[in-house]
Design a protein around this motif. Structure first.
Motif, mmCIF file in Angstrom:
data_model
loop_
_atom_site.group_PDB
_atom_site.id
_atom_site.type_symbol
_atom_site.label_atom_id
_atom_site.label_comp_id
_atom_site.label_asym_id
_atom_site.label_seq_id
_atom_site.Cartn_x
_atom_site.Cartn_y
_atom_site.Cartn_z
ATOM 1 N N VAL A 1 75.976 123.773 38.179
ATOM 2 C CA VAL A 1 74.596 123.993 37.755
ATOM 3 C C VAL A 1 73.646 124.128 38.938
ATOM 4 C CG1 VAL A 1 72.666 122.996 36.476
ATOM 5 C CG2 VAL A 1 74.982 122.763 35.607
ATOM 6 N N GLY A 2 73.757 123.216 39.900
ATOM 7 C CA GLY A 2 72.806 123.194 41.002
ATOM 8 C C GLY A 2 73.360 123.678 42.317
ATOM 9 N N THR A 3 74.532 123.159 42.698
ATOM 10 C CA THR A 3 75.081 123.447 44.024
ATOM 11 C C THR A 3 75.128 124.940 44.315
ATOM 12 O OG1 THR A 3 76.434 121.441 43.879
ATOM 13 C CG2 THR A 3 77.050 123.067 45.541
ATOM 14 N N ASP A 4 75.662 125.704 43.377
ATOM 15 C CA ASP A 4 75.791 127.141 43.604
ATOM 16 C C ASP A 4 74.454 127.855 43.480
ATOM 17 O OD1 ASP A 4 78.798 127.606 43.946
ATOM 18 O OD2 ASP A 4 78.709 126.345 42.170
ATOM 19 N N THR A 5 73.553 127.316 42.665
ATOM 20 C CA THR A 5 72.213 127.894 42.576
ATOM 21 C C THR A 5 71.515 127.848 43.927
ATOM 22 O OG1 THR A 5 71.995 127.291 40.252
ATOM 23 C CG2 THR A 5 69.959 127.691 41.459
ATOM 24 N N TRP A 6 71.621 126.674 44.613
ATOM 25 C CA TRP A 6 70.969 126.566 45.927
ATOM 26 C C TRP A 6 71.578 127.569 46.920
ATOM 27 C CZ3 TRP A 6 67.882 124.277 43.173
ATOM 28 C CH2 TRP A 6 68.095 123.062 42.532
ATOM 29 N N ASP B 1 70.185 140.599 41.080
ATOM 30 C CA ASP B 1 71.378 139.743 41.101
ATOM 31 C C ASP B 1 71.017 138.324 40.682
ATOM 32 O OD1 ASP B 1 72.976 141.822 42.127
ATOM 33 O OD2 ASP B 1 72.445 141.303 44.194
ATOM 34 N N PHE B 2 69.896 137.834 41.196
ATOM 35 C CA PHE B 2 69.487 136.458 40.903
ATOM 36 C C PHE B 2 69.096 136.321 39.437
ATOM 37 C CE2 PHE B 2 66.974 132.508 41.734
ATOM 38 C CZ PHE B 2 67.964 131.819 42.404
ATOM 39 N N ASP B 3 68.485 137.361 38.861
ATOM 40 C CA ASP B 3 68.163 137.346 37.438
ATOM 41 C C ASP B 3 69.436 137.287 36.589
ATOM 42 O OD1 ASP B 3 65.487 137.437 37.991
ATOM 43 O OD2 ASP B 3 65.277 139.593 37.650
ATOM 44 N N GLU B 4 70.468 137.996 37.020
ATOM 45 C CA GLU B 4 71.740 137.965 36.307
ATOM 46 C C GLU B 4 72.348 136.563 36.365
ATOM 47 O OE1 GLU B 4 76.179 140.029 36.582
ATOM 48 O OE2 GLU B 4 74.486 140.957 37.630
ATOM 49 N N ALA C 1 73.569 130.630 34.192
ATOM 50 C CA ALA C 1 73.637 129.391 34.974
ATOM 51 C C ALA C 1 73.910 128.140 34.153
ATOM 52 C CB ALA C 1 72.342 129.217 35.773
ATOM 53 N N LYS C 2 73.376 128.077 32.913
ATOM 54 C CA LYS C 2 73.544 126.865 32.100
ATOM 55 C C LYS C 2 74.090 127.261 30.734
ATOM 56 C CE LYS C 2 70.221 123.807 34.342
ATOM 57 N NZ LYS C 2 69.160 122.800 34.155
ATOM 58 N N PRO C 3 75.414 127.274 30.582
ATOM 59 C CA PRO C 3 76.017 127.842 29.376
ATOM 60 C C PRO C 3 76.118 126.910 28.176
ATOM 61 C CG PRO C 3 77.725 127.275 30.937
ATOM 62 C CD PRO C 3 76.419 126.988 31.622
ATOM 63 N N SER C 4 75.829 125.613 28.317
ATOM 64 C CA SER C 4 76.000 124.720 27.168
ATOM 65 C C SER C 4 75.140 123.481 27.329
ATOM 66 C CB SER C 4 77.475 124.319 27.017
ATOM 67 O OG SER C 4 77.824 123.307 27.941
ATOM 68 N N GLN D 1 78.096 119.574 31.108
ATOM 69 C CA GLN D 1 78.110 120.860 30.426
ATOM 70 C C GLN D 1 79.280 121.712 30.912
ATOM 71 O OE1 GLN D 1 75.053 123.829 32.564
ATOM 72 N NE2 GLN D 1 74.068 121.950 31.860
ATOM 73 N N GLU D 2 79.519 122.786 30.211
ATOM 74 C CA GLU D 2 80.589 123.696 30.585
ATOM 75 C C GLU D 2 80.262 124.393 31.903
ATOM 76 O OE1 GLU D 2 83.764 124.477 28.692
ATOM 77 O OE2 GLU D 2 83.003 122.430 28.549
ATOM 78 N N PRO D 3 81.268 124.706 32.714
ATOM 79 C CA PRO D 3 81.016 125.434 33.957
ATOM 80 C C PRO D 3 80.399 126.803 33.684
ATOM 81 C CG PRO D 3 83.234 124.510 33.946
ATOM 82 C CD PRO D 3 82.684 124.344 32.558
ATOM 83 N N ALA D 4 79.515 127.221 34.547
ATOM 84 C CA ALA D 4 78.977 128.576 34.473
ATOM 85 C C ALA D 4 79.973 129.543 35.117
ATOM 86 C CB ALA D 4 77.638 128.646 35.194
ATOM 87 N N HIS D 5 79.893 130.804 34.711
ATOM 88 C CA HIS D 5 80.724 131.847 35.324
ATOM 89 C C HIS D 5 79.830 133.028 35.687
ATOM 90 C CE1 HIS D 5 83.857 129.453 33.319
ATOM 91 N NE2 HIS D 5 84.641 129.910 34.282
#
Length: 586
Positions: free
Chosen positions: A163-168, A183-186, A191-194, A151-155
């Protein structure tokens, strides 16, 4: 290409006979609106589609299937799409891994039972790729895979995220009090744009990359982004190639999935810093074709293979950037001296032919063997009194100072115990402690979920500590990171030594020397094992009971014991049942 003999096609056994059986088979297709001309003297290409609205990674597969069909029709074949079950990593509980073998059985039996001359597999999400490969390997008719793409990178706030690494990482920051729930809600909304699978080198991106190294997809197709038009073009080309494979009746999976092909896949796995989950899947897939791949082979290849790909979680970039500098062909080209370059692929040509014209390594996302990002591969195997049959660690995503460590155990009996106590302010833990989670393996969890990246206790996070040694018989997400020892075998629930560890026991991890030991006298370990009582099984009926009764341990790939390939027998490529005659067609 020589003129095909259409009567040699597998589908002709169903459709060609001029009798009652052939009548029944042909009318079954004609009832769908196909003419008799559509099935006369042309190969039938099955498209195994794992599309599901429950699996966001695969949500774009309807469009990909249409592109495959277009390619099949262009080449003179008849495409027939059929569904399989689909495994969604985020939503399935306790784990998609529990249902990998079920999906593999679904794929295998669908291929064998129907009048298909070649197969196109459509998979993307973590377990759909190995499940489809395992099923197709056992059915062993000409097969080519098309994966779904990242999928496309999130920004988020000016940063490009995986998708996962930065979420953790952000989850730890939330628990440490560094960011707010707002902040986490934002982050959640971005997090998953496509459509598409994980955008870093998680399990899905790892497995799709390994499909290319195994030779089971068209060269260059593994890392094309899910929403890029070139993925549709690759789908069309895949359909055309499937027709050619049907007419030439090969190559079959058994001709592609050789010992040399598995060595190529393991070499790529180590070079990209890929997911530890790939170890389990390759072990299982190899056994489907009668090759007894051993866990130690992964360590041997890791020792000779440097990490040359700079992609998260073992690096800085995402798979999209890897694609932009040449994708998997560029990585394979850089690895050329370490590869079995003559291994055959679905193209009918060598692996080398697919990467020989790829761009050279750019030195930023992909390096050379002479100037790697790490001197050895991403995954190491450890053994010892705590893991007699082995365990794995992704050393490329671990803290270097913890790869040799001795600490006291803090034991959690299962994931529920962990959830209750991990953030208890009274938990007696330091940065030198070793977290141990048990009863989370194939039988114990059940299904060996991705629980192995145990969270750092909140009291340590607030002191700025972001990594400690963690050990379990579970797996972890391919997007995860940290000094985590996984797949401990045998697992606790079947009597492995992990079951006898007590709080305060000294544990020694020494990755360089491949050791994982419970540092107690041998007689003490034996005495504890003798007193051990195994837990009651989680299931007493249904698929769950079948799973518990027949699943192998992690070092053998967690497949069912009865699905292993039989080296003294040819694969069963045709079903039992009437293919001609006047006795009936059912």
């Amino acid at each position: 290409m020589p003129d095909p003999n259409y009567m040699d096609l597998r589908s002709a056994r169903w459709f060609a006979p001029h009798d009652l059986t052939g009548f029944v088979h042909r009318t079954a297709i004609q009832a769908e609106g196909f003419s008799r001309f559509a099935i006369k003297d042309r190969p039938v290409i099955g498209i195994a589609n794992s599309w599901s609205e429950l699996v966001n990674c695969n949500i774009h597969f309807k469009l990909l299937a249409e592109a495959v069909k277009r390619g099949v029709l262009m080449a003179g074949g008849l495409p027939l799409e059929f569904p399989t079950i689909s495994l969604g990593e985020s939503l399935m509980k306790p784990s998609a891994m529990q249902f990998r073998n079920l999906m593999a059985m679904d794929v295998e039996e669908s291929i064998r039972a129907y009048p298909l001359d070649a197969i196109v597999l459509l998979g993307g999400c973590d377990k759909t790729v190995p499940a489809q490969l395992m099923g197709a390997a056992s059915a062993d008719i000409p097969t080519i895979m098309l994966t779904g793409g990242p999928q496309e990178p999130a920004h988020f706030r000016g940063k490009q995220l995986g998708v996962g690494t930065d979420t953790w990482k952000y989850a730890d920051e939330l628990r440490a009090g560094k960011i707010t729930e707002a902040d986490f809600d934002e982050l959640e909304s971005a997090a998953k744009p496509s459509a598409g699978h994980c955008s870093e080198m998680g399990t899905a991106s790892t497995m799709t990359s390994l499909v290319e190294a195994l030779g089971m997809c068209l060269p260059g197709s593994a890392s094309i982004p899910a929403v890029d038009s070139r993925r549709g073009q690759a789908a069309e080309a895949t359909g055309r190639r499937a027709v050619e494979m049907a007419l030439s009746q090969g190559p079959k999976p058994s001709e592609i999935l050789t010992k040399e092909a598995f060595d190529n896949a393991i070499t790529l796995l180590m070079a990209v810093g890929g997911s530890t989950n790939a170890v389990v899947h390759l072990l299982a897939l190899a056994r489907r074709v009668g090759y007894e791949l051993q866990l130690d082979r992964f360590h041997e290849i890791s020792q000779r293979t440097p990490r040359i790909v700079n992609v998260r979680p073992s690096g800085e970039y995402l798979v999209k950037q890897l694609f932009e500098v040449g994708g998997i062909p560029t990585v394979l080209k850089a690895l050329d001296p370490l590869l079995n370059r003559d291994a055959i692929t679905v193209t009918g040509e060598s692996l080398e032919k697919g990467y020989i014209h790829a761009p050279e390594a750019d030195g930023v996302v992909v390096s050379s063997l002479e100037a790697p990002f790490d001197a050895s591969g991403g995954i190491a195997v450890v053994r010892g009194s705590l893991a007699p049959n082995g365990a794995v660690i992704k050393r490329s995503a671990a803290s270097k100072d913890l790869l040799q460590h001795k600490g006291s155990a803090i034991v959690f009996d299962d994931i529920y115990d962990l959830g209750r106590r991990i953030d208890d302010p009274d938990l007696d833990i330091t940065e030198d402690s070793v977290l141990v989670l048990r009863n989370s393996g194939p039988v114990g969890a059940p299904g060996m979920p991705e629980w192995g990246m145990l969270p750092i206790p909140q009291k340590l996070l607030r002191r700025g500590i972001r990594d400690i040694v963690r050990i379990s018989d579970a797996r972890m997400s391919g997007t995860a990171f940290g000094t985590t020892v996984l797949h401990v075998s045998p697992e606790a629930a079947v009597g492995g030594p992990l079951a006898i560890v007590r709080d305060g026991d000294p544990i020694v991890l020494d990755v360089e020397n491949q050791r994982l030991d419970l540092d107690l006298p041998e007689e003490e370990i034996e005495a504890r094992l003798a007193e051990l009582k195994l837990p009651e099984p989680k299931y007493r009926r249904g698929y769950g009971r079948l799973f518990l009764d027949h699943v192998n341990q992690a070092h053998e790939g967690c497949d069912f014991d009865f699905l292993k390939g039989l080296p003294d027998e040819e694969p069963q490529r045709l079903p039992y049942g009437l293919m001609s005659g006047w006795q009936g067609g059912w």
